[in-house]
Write an enzyme that holds these catalytic residues in place. Structure first.
Site, short mmCIF file in Angstrom:
data_model
loop_
_atom_site.label_atom_id
_atom_site.label_comp_id
_atom_site.label_asym_id
_atom_site.label_seq_id
_atom_site.Cartn_x
_atom_site.Cartn_y
_atom_site.Cartn_z
N ASP A 82 0.85 -1.20 0.00
CA ASP A 82 0.00 0.00 0.00
C ASP A 82 0.89 1.26 0.00
OD1 ASP A 82 -2.39 1.42 0.18
OD2 ASP A 82 -2.41 1.37 2.38
N HIS A 180 -7.39 9.91 4.08
CA HIS A 180 -7.09 8.86 5.06
C HIS A 180 -7.51 9.27 6.46
CE1 HIS A 180 -3.90 7.57 2.01
NE2 HIS A 180 -4.79 6.60 2.06
N HIS A 210 -9.32 5.04 -2.10
CA HIS A 210 -8.54 5.14 -0.86
C HIS A 210 -9.36 5.91 0.17
CE1 HIS A 210 -4.40 3.73 -1.83
NE2 HIS A 210 -5.00 3.65 -3.01
N ASP A 255 -8.52 0.86 6.46
CA ASP A 255 -7.60 0.61 7.57
C ASP A 255 -8.19 1.14 8.87
OD1 ASP A 255 -5.49 0.28 9.26
OD2 ASP A 255 -4.03 1.35 8.08
#
Ligand code: G3H
Ligand code: 13P
Ligand code: ZN
Length: 307
Positions: A82, A180, A210, A255
């Site tokens: 990643d 993120h 993402h 994540d």
């Protein structure tokens, strides 16, 4: 079975669904991802950042995935690097058995991004390894396009078309407004779905989202109920994920949701059982919480039942 990311995602692209690409740094989270895949008959991508490799070692992370893929041979799985930051980093992952690499040269100029990606594609394809690249820049909360009205960081469909054609990349991550972490939007969540559809039309390959964590209410509550602080956090709502998949997304990077679900249970044991000293009694409920969260997510992505 450990297979090339390109093969796995081409199937999702043809079938109009998405596969979760879940980050892990340790055995327990990897076990949870495979257990959820098994329960839900879902293909999976497991992925490691360069930080994960620094933490655990590429050989260790590969060994965990290889052991689990041998245990669950019916699960199609790709092991992805990643956000690889260089050609060397991608080659290192390929040498360690990764079946997919992301070369993230999106902070370079278009021409430089293209040149580095081409080099990675050359070596990766020789080893039957899939390649992901990124165009545009992921947002941080401070330069949230929706709030600030800036669009300099979004993907350009003309560039996407040229990039895919010239680089030979297998899947592409277009920046459409996500970021993120747990703080994705200042106001109401907003993603550029029309732009996404245009990129899909021009690129004609699997696309990657993402920064796709949702922070589901029950997961947030489990963290906050133990005194955890997620004030101001906002994820990508589940119905946005569905719209993104309709718009052409086939790989959904996640994540933060795994981290929150896992750590909420660790916090619970810390709070409720102050004399607990056995790590297994912290990690067992944490692992189970990740399985439960992923079970819901695999349904949203449409990957459940695709084995
Ligand atoms: O894209 C970022 C992932 O959440 C990995 O994060 O660099 O902290 O391992 P990390
Ligand atoms: P989240 O922080 O939204 O989970 O995104 C993870 C990611 O994009 C990894 O590449
Ligand atoms: Zn990412």
């Amino acid at each position: 079975m450990l297979i090339s990311g390109a093969k796995l995602l081409q199937k999702a692209h043809n079938g109009g669904y998405a596969v979760g690409a879940f980050n892990f740094n340790n055995m327990e989270i990897a076990q949870a991802i495979f257990e959820a895949a098994d329960k839900n008959s879902s293909p999976i991508i497991v992925q490691c950042s360069e930080g994960a490799i620094k933490y655990a070692g590429a050989d260790m992370l590969y060994a965990i995935v290889k052991t689990l893929s041998d245990k669950y041979p019916h699960i199609p799985v790709a092991l992805n690097l990643d956000h690889g930051t260089s050609f060397e980093s991608c080659v290192y992952a390929i040498r360690h058995g990764f079946t997919s690499v992301m070369i993230d040269a999106s902070h370079h100029s278009f021409e430089e991004n293209l040149a580095i990606t081409k080099e990675v594609v050359k070596v990766a394809h020789a080893a039957d390894v899939g390649v992901e690249a990124e165009l545009g820049r992921l947002m941080g909360i401070e330069d949230n396009i929706v709030v600030e009205g800036k669009n300099a960081s979004l993907v350009d469909p003309d560039e996407a078309q040229k990039f895919v054609k010239e680089s030979g990349v297998d899947y592409l991550a277009p920046a459409i407004g996500t970021s993120h972490g747990a703080f994705k939007f200042k106001g109401e969540p907003k993603l550029e779905f029309e732009l996404l559809k245009e990129v899909k039309k021009r690129a004609g390959i699997p696309l990657v989202l993402h920064g796709a964590s949702s922070i589901p209410d029950d997961v947030r509550a489990s963290f906050e109920n133990t005194g955890g602080d997620l004030k101001g956090s906002k994820g990508v709502p589940a119905n946005f994920l569905e719209l993104a998949i309709k718009g052409g997304i086939n790989k959904v990077n996640t994540d933060t949701d795994l981290r929150i679900a896992f750590m909420a249970q660790v916090r619970k044991v810390v709070k409720e059982q102050p004399s607990e000293i056995d790590p297994r009694n912290y990690f067992k409920p944490a692992r189970a919480a990740v399985v439960a969260m992923l079970t819901e997510r695999m349904k949203v992505l449409g990957s459940a039942g695709k084995i």
